[in-house]
Every structure is written in structure tokens, then in C-alpha cells.
Design an enzyme around this catalytic site. Structure first.
Site, PDB file in Angstrom:
ATOM      1  CG  HIS A  38     103.723  22.982  73.995  1.00  0.00           C
ATOM      2  ND1 HIS A  38     103.694  24.269  73.762  1.00  0.00           N
ATOM      3  CD2 HIS A  38     103.222  22.280  72.850  1.00  0.00           C
ATOM      4  CE1 HIS A  38     103.304  24.319  72.549  1.00  0.00           C
ATOM      5  NE2 HIS A  38     103.048  23.230  72.092  1.00  0.00           N
ATOM      6  CB  SER A  59     102.639  24.280  60.697  1.00  0.00           C
ATOM      7  OG  SER A  59     102.486  25.704  61.371  1.00  0.00           O
ATOM      8  N   GLY A  91     102.225  26.899  64.886  1.00  0.00           N
ATOM      9  CA  GLY A  91     101.057  28.108  64.580  1.00  0.00           C
ATOM     10  C   GLY A  91     101.562  29.068  63.720  1.00  0.00           C
ATOM     11  CD  GLU A  95     101.755  27.421  72.493  1.00  0.00           C
ATOM     12  OE1 GLU A  95     101.165  26.707  72.983  1.00  0.00           O
ATOM     13  OE2 GLU A  95     102.155  27.357  71.399  1.00  0.00           O
TER      14      GLU A  95
END
Ligand code: PGA
Length: 243
Positions: free
Chosen positions: A91, A203, A164, A93
């Protein structure tokens, strides 16, 4: 191809919240595969609540080794033992906050498969890379570096600028990138690449799910924020193309 709607709970939920969310999702949604990836501390409880239900459970990351001196890490066999059958890998992140390289992601994918977990390998470009017109080049390198030679899993295209942000990629951008990823998968895996699911993430919400999930070569969605609200996540799953 049956679509997969996967919820990535990220670093959210304590026990009562995780249990309530899992209870609310217990019946699943007919016509698509539903998966939730809670934080590691909630895996056992969530897997217990979802046992016998059509909803699968996954981890959010795993180590590339099965066990050993790796303080704070969690291995693929541990996730499997806790009730997971899937794991999200690479991912953005993780790549950004834990300096994960394509090579690390590839080793993790090998470890996941060895433990009986189906990997979801994430790829996606930054805003800067897209502005420079380098999005397919970047994703191409990520696919070449992150997928092991016998990969049998799912790829998630998650443009970093859409995660996000409330602003998903446009349908045109998703269609173009998914077609590119399909071509790369066919090049890397001539025998199996046609059947691999390619998820879109960034999103995804009830208001845009149906149009994104209707696009060719979109095999499902990887949902962050909206997966923490049961009715939103279920609405996204109901928008899946029946398969
Ligand atoms: P988001 O996250 O749905 O909150 O944009 C998606 C993801 O990071 O998997």
C-alpha cells in the site's frame, strides 16, 4: 469476473467499533466477493464474528519471513492463524511511511502465498508523477518489481493523489490505467494475466462506486474511509457489477 469489494480499515477501530462493523457486514452482499482488512489487533475478533459468513478477512501487511527476530512485525503464517485469507501488500502508505521497495513487496507476496494468503498488491503514481506524464511508466516499474514470477493474486491501482482526498480518479484515467495494467499482466503472466482482478482504490464512495465499477477491466474496489461506515461499504458492494 466476479468483483471483489475490499475494505481497508487502516489504523482505525478499537474492539467495540471493529465488532460492530463486522456484525453489520456479516451477511455480505450477493453477487460480489466482500473482504475486510482490520488492523492486526482486531483480526481474531473480526474473523470470529465473520466465521461462516461470506465475508472474508485479510491483513494489511505482512513480513517477508515466517518468523524470527523482527520486533513489531507480523508474519503471513500469523495472519493466516488469526483467520485471514488475504493480505494487502505494498500500500502506498506502507511504501511511504515504512520505505517499502518493490523488491520488499515482492518478497512479501512470496511469503503470503507460501502461507496460503491471497495477496492484493497495490501500485499507483503520485500527483507529481502524473503531472509529468509518467504515470504508466511508474506503475509499469512497480508491477515489474513487485509481482513475483508465480504471482496468483489481485492488483490494486491506487493513485496516491486520490487516496483519502475525496477526489477519485476520473473514469477515463481509471479505464486507461486498468487497460495498461491488464496489458502488463498479460506480458508478465501470459497464462494467467487475463483472469487477474485489478481493483481501483482512491476515494471510492457510494456516489461514485457504480460508475467506477462498471468500467471495463475494473475487477472491484479497495475502499479506505468509506469502509469504516457499514452502510456506505455495503452500498459500494451493492454497486458491484453482478458476476
Ligand atoms: P480511501 O483509501 O478510500 O480512503 O481513499 C483507499 C486506500 O488507501 O486503500
Amino acid at each position: 469476473m466476479r468483483q471483489l469489494i475490499a475494505g481497508n480499515w487502516k489504523m482505525n477501530t478499537v474492539t467495540a467499533e471493529a465488532a460492530a462493523l463486522a456484525q453489520a457486514l456479516r451477511n455480505g452482499v450477493p453477487g460480489c466477493d466482500v473482504l475486510v482488512c482490520p488492523p492486526a489487533t482486531q483480526l481474531v475478533a473480526v474473523a470470529g464474528i465473520l466465521a461462516g459468513s461470506p465475508v472474508a478477512v485479510g491483513g494489511q501487511d505482512c513480513h517477508w519471513e515466517a518468523k524470527g527476530a523482527h520486533t513489531g512485525d507480523i508474519s503471513a503464517p500469523m495472519l493466516r492463524d488469526a483467520g485471514a485469507s488475504w493480505v494487502i501488500l505494498g500500500h502506498s502508505e506502507r511504501r511511504a511511511n515504512h520505505a517499502e521497495l518493490d523488491e520488499t513487496v515482492r518478497e512479501k507476496a512470496v511469503a503470503a502465498a507460501a502461507a496460503g494468503l491471497a495477496p492484493i498488491v497495490c501500485v499507483g503514481e503520485t500527483d507529481e508523477q502524473r503531472s509529468a506524464g509518467r504515470e504508466t511508466e511508474v506503475v509499469g516499474w512497480q508491477l515489474a518489481g513487485s509481482l513475483p514470477k508465480d504471482f496468483a493474486g489481485v492488483v490494486a491501482y491506487e493513485p496516491i493523489w486520490a487516496i483519502g482526498s475525496g477526489k477519485s480518479a476520473t473514469e477515463e484515467d481509471v479505464e486507461t490505467m486498468h487497460a495498461f495494467i491488464r496489458a502488463e499482466l498479460l506480458r508478465q503472466f501470459p497464462e494467467t494475466g487475463a483472469a487477474m482482478r485489478i481493483l481501483y482504490g482512491g476515494s471510492v464512495k457510494p456516489s461514485n462506486a457504480a460508475s467506477l465499477l462498471a468500467l471495463p477491466d475494473v475487477g472491484g474496489a479497495l475502499v479506505g474511509g468509506a469502509s469504516l461506515v457499514a452502510q456506505d461499504f455495503l452500498a459500494i458492494a451493492r454497486a458491484a457489477r453482478p458476476g
